[in-house]
Write a protein that holds these residues in place. Structure first.
Motif, PDB file in Angstrom:
ATOM      1  N   GLN A 170       5.295   1.150  -5.410  1.00 50.80           N
ATOM      2  CA  GLN A 170       4.433   0.054  -4.978  1.00 50.80           C
ATOM      3  C   GLN A 170       4.301   0.060  -3.461  1.00 50.80           C
ATOM      4  O   GLN A 170       5.291   0.253  -2.750  1.00 50.80           O
ATOM      5  CB  GLN A 170       4.996  -1.291  -5.439  1.00 50.80           C
ATOM      6  CG  GLN A 170       5.143  -1.399  -6.944  1.00 50.80           C
ATOM      7  CD  GLN A 170       5.982  -2.586  -7.372  1.00 50.80           C
ATOM      8  OE1 GLN A 170       6.818  -3.058  -6.621  1.00 50.80           O
ATOM      9  NE2 GLN A 170       5.744  -3.068  -8.589  1.00 50.80           N
ATOM     10  N   ARG A 190      -1.039  -3.328  -2.840  1.00 51.46           N
ATOM     11  CA  ARG A 190      -1.338  -4.760  -2.802  1.00 51.46           C
ATOM     12  C   ARG A 190      -1.473  -5.191  -1.352  1.00 51.46           C
ATOM     13  O   ARG A 190      -0.542  -4.995  -0.553  1.00 51.46           O
ATOM     14  CB  ARG A 190      -0.233  -5.547  -3.489  1.00 51.46           C
ATOM     15  CG  ARG A 190      -0.545  -7.032  -3.655  1.00 51.46           C
ATOM     16  CD  ARG A 190       0.418  -7.666  -4.654  1.00 51.46           C
ATOM     17  NE  ARG A 190       1.788  -7.613  -4.178  1.00 51.46           N
ATOM     18  CZ  ARG A 190       2.409  -8.638  -3.577  1.00 51.46           C
ATOM     19  NH1 ARG A 190       1.757  -9.772  -3.376  1.00 51.46           N
ATOM     20  NH2 ARG A 190       3.654  -8.523  -3.191  1.00 51.46           N
ATOM     21  N   ARG A 202       5.093  -1.862   3.321  1.00 53.21           N
ATOM     22  CA  ARG A 202       6.320  -1.637   2.544  1.00 53.21           C
ATOM     23  C   ARG A 202       6.033  -0.648   1.422  1.00 53.21           C
ATOM     24  O   ARG A 202       5.049  -0.792   0.703  1.00 53.21           O
ATOM     25  CB  ARG A 202       6.832  -2.948   1.949  1.00 53.21           C
ATOM     26  CG  ARG A 202       7.350  -3.943   2.981  1.00 53.21           C
ATOM     27  CD  ARG A 202       7.840  -5.232   2.297  1.00 53.21           C
ATOM     28  NE  ARG A 202       8.435  -6.138   3.266  1.00 53.21           N
ATOM     29  CZ  ARG A 202       7.736  -7.015   3.980  1.00 53.21           C
ATOM     30  NH1 ARG A 202       6.414  -7.108   3.815  1.00 53.21           N
ATOM     31  NH2 ARG A 202       8.339  -7.802   4.845  1.00 53.21           N
ATOM     32  N   VAL A 224      -1.599  -8.184   0.904  1.00 56.48           N
ATOM     33  CA  VAL A 224      -1.309  -9.619   0.958  1.00 56.48           C
ATOM     34  C   VAL A 224      -2.116 -10.284   2.050  1.00 56.48           C
ATOM     35  O   VAL A 224      -2.659 -11.376   1.877  1.00 56.48           O
ATOM     36  CB  VAL A 224       0.201  -9.849   1.176  1.00 56.48           C
ATOM     37  CG1 VAL A 224       0.501 -11.348   1.278  1.00 56.48           C
ATOM     38  CG2 VAL A 224       1.007  -9.217   0.052  1.00 56.48           C
ATOM     39  N   THR A 281       2.829  -2.322  -0.319  1.00 59.05           N
ATOM     40  CA  THR A 281       2.393  -3.668   0.039  1.00 59.05           C
ATOM     41  C   THR A 281       2.033  -3.694   1.516  1.00 59.05           C
ATOM     42  O   THR A 281       2.794  -3.193   2.355  1.00 59.05           O
ATOM     43  CB  THR A 281       3.497  -4.699  -0.231  1.00 59.05           C
ATOM     44  OG1 THR A 281       3.901  -4.607  -1.593  1.00 59.05           O
ATOM     45  CG2 THR A 281       3.006  -6.120   0.048  1.00 59.05           C
ATOM     46  N   SER A 314      -5.159   1.422   1.469  1.00 58.60           N
ATOM     47  CA  SER A 314      -5.677   1.494   0.094  1.00 58.60           C
ATOM     48  C   SER A 314      -6.429   2.792  -0.137  1.00 58.60           C
ATOM     49  O   SER A 314      -6.235   3.475  -1.162  1.00 58.60           O
ATOM     50  CB  SER A 314      -6.580   0.294  -0.181  1.00 58.60           C
ATOM     51  OG  SER A 314      -5.863  -0.922  -0.057  1.00 58.60           O
ATOM     52  N   GLU A 360       1.073  -6.372   4.497  1.00 56.49           N
ATOM     53  CA  GLU A 360       1.080  -7.781   4.879  1.00 56.49           C
ATOM     54  C   GLU A 360       1.008  -7.868   6.400  1.00 56.49           C
ATOM     55  O   GLU A 360       1.997  -7.636   7.093  1.00 56.49           O
ATOM     56  CB  GLU A 360       2.335  -8.481   4.364  1.00 56.49           C
ATOM     57  CG  GLU A 360       2.336  -9.979   4.649  1.00 56.49           C
ATOM     58  CD  GLU A 360       3.530 -10.665   4.014  1.00 56.49           C
ATOM     59  OE1 GLU A 360       3.655 -11.887   4.182  1.00 56.49           O
ATOM     60  OE2 GLU A 360       4.333  -9.994   3.343  1.00 56.49           O
TER      61      GLU A 360
END
Length: 449
Positions: free
Chosen positions: A350, A316, A359, A318, A352, A303, A354
């Protein structure tokens, strides 16, 4: 039969038509069994016929001997008083009757409808009559021949089974050595230059597999030497270019402001980036890079880095997780993936996180098919629908840095569910899989209990 495969580079799945694959051991076993069966059948027929002919010859000789004794007795007494001797038998075979008409003593064999032979013997006597003897194939002879046939069948089956077992044994040993050679060759193809095919197959064995192993080892050595020479040349050229490129960039910064100066600075900076990238690729190819490990919170790290790079990119998280990795190399991989998505894809981009998986997705035309099939290749920017500017080293460096981290980098395109391959992609996804156990400073992995 339909099967499902997964592309090891892209992670995509698809259907394939799988055929029946027969191993070398079974082919060799089947060949030996077939040859053994043919030889056993041929020998069985020869032995059967030879035994039958021999037994018939003995029966004819016995009938002829009895007929001679009966002839002498008839000529002395004038009566056919010998057992089973007939005078002027009406059912004498025509072929035998012709021989007798010529004044010759002869024997003859006829076959009954059930295949059992009859033995005939006939001889003319002085008074013009014909003495004949008719005997049947004895039950003992039939039993002997049946026992012989049974023994031949059992022997043939034993030969076929023994040949099959021998074929499996020999073929299994040869197949094992070839499979070990193939596995070692695959390791060499993956870049493990210290693997030797001859050692993998169990040392020196004087057969064709040893010749194959020697040839593959020699080819691998030659390719390794050539690749190493090319890497050194590339690194040397890039290193020698650093000084003049740096001087060119410094000189360009001293030019008076204006559009020409901006163009010169832009090209000089691009050349400097290219030189640095080539040097980095050369270092990665040399397998001398080692990760400097730290414990980081992966979601927080990604981030912060993405926000500093481009605040417009959506991140994002997760599932947050603590990972042990090299932050500098991870940042390099992440930034290269973002740069590739911005240059060749379309927004929105985007990211992601997790667990240990990152990704990076864009909404452009997708990765070219050759990249999905073969992975990143240096100095190739992709197909025309995804080609922009650049020298094609970004994904190559990302893949190389991922290897140093012990991670796996895969690529795939996003298509609607159930859509065929000719339907345009709705975006491209690069997935970085960080390992559960980070590599040590020597590049190896810790052995856990």
């Amino acid at each position: 039969m339909r099967g499902i495969f997964r592309n090891p580079v892209t992670g995509e799945t698809g259907g394939i038509t799988a055929g029946i694959r027969t191993g070398l051991r079974w082919k060799l076993s089947a060949a030996i069994a077939l040859v053994g069966a043919l030889v056993a059948i041929a020998l069985s027929l020869v032995v059967h016929n030879a035994a039958r002919v021999s037994m018939l010859d003995n029966a004819r000789e016995l009938a002829d001997e009895r007929l001679r004794i009966a002839q002498r007795s008839y000529e002395l007494s004038g009566r056919a008083n010998f057992p089973d001797i007939e005078k002027d038998a009406p059912d004498l075979p025509a072929a035998l009757r012709e021989k007798v008409a010529e004044g010759r003593r002869a024997t003859y064999i006829t076959d009954r409808p059930n295949g059992s032979p009859d033995i005939w013997a006939a001889v003319p006597v002085k008074d013009g009559h014909v003495l004949s003897l008719h005997t049947n194939w004895t039950d003992r002879s039939t039993d002997i021949l049946n026992d012989l046939d049974q023994a031949l069948v059992i022997g043939s089956i034993a030969v076929v089974l023994g040949g099959s077992a021998l074929g499996v044994l020999i073929g299994g040993q040869l197949s094992r050595r070839l499979r070990k050679a193939a596995a070692a060759a695959n390791q060499v193809a993956k870049g493990e230059s210290d693997v030797r095919v001859r050692d993998a197959i169990g040392g020196v064995v004087r057969d064709e597999t040893d010749d194959l192993a020697s040839a593959v080892d020699a080819m691998a050595d030659a390719l390794q030497q050539r690749l190493e020479a090319e890497r050194r040349v590339t690194a040397d050229i890039a290193h020698e270019l650093r000084t003049p490129v740096t001087g060119l960039l410094t000189a360009a910064e001293l030019l008076p402001p204006g559009r020409p100066t901006e163009l010169v600075l832009d090209r000089a900076k691009a050349m400097r980036t290219l030189v640095e990238d080539v040097l980095e690729v050369a270092r990665l190819d040399g397998a001398s890079e080692r990760a400097e490990l730290q414990d980081i919170l992966l979601g927080e790290f990604v981030s912060r880095r993405v926000a500093a790079k481009d605040p417009a990119i959506e991140v994002r998280v997760v599932h947050e997780s603590m990972v042990t990795t090299d932050p500098r190399r991870l940042e390099r991989v992440l930034f290269n993936l973002l740069a590739n998505a911005a240059k060749h894809g379309k927004p929105p981009i985007q990211v992601t996180v997790e667990g240990r998986v990152i990704r990076v997705r864009d909404h452009g035309p997708g990765f070219p098919s050759d990249l999905l099939a073969e992975g990143p290749s240096r100095f190739r920017t992709g197909s025309t629908d995804r080609a922009g500017h650049g020298h094609g080293l970004g994904l190559t460096i990302a893949a190389g840095q991922a290897r140093v981290l012990g991670a796996r980098l895969t690529f795939r395109n996003v298509r609607p569910a159930g859509a065929p391959d000719h339907v345009p992609a709705e975006g491209a996804v690069a997935v970085l899989w960080l390992p559960e156990h980070a590599p040590t400073n020597t590049g190896s992995y810790p052995v856990l209990p």
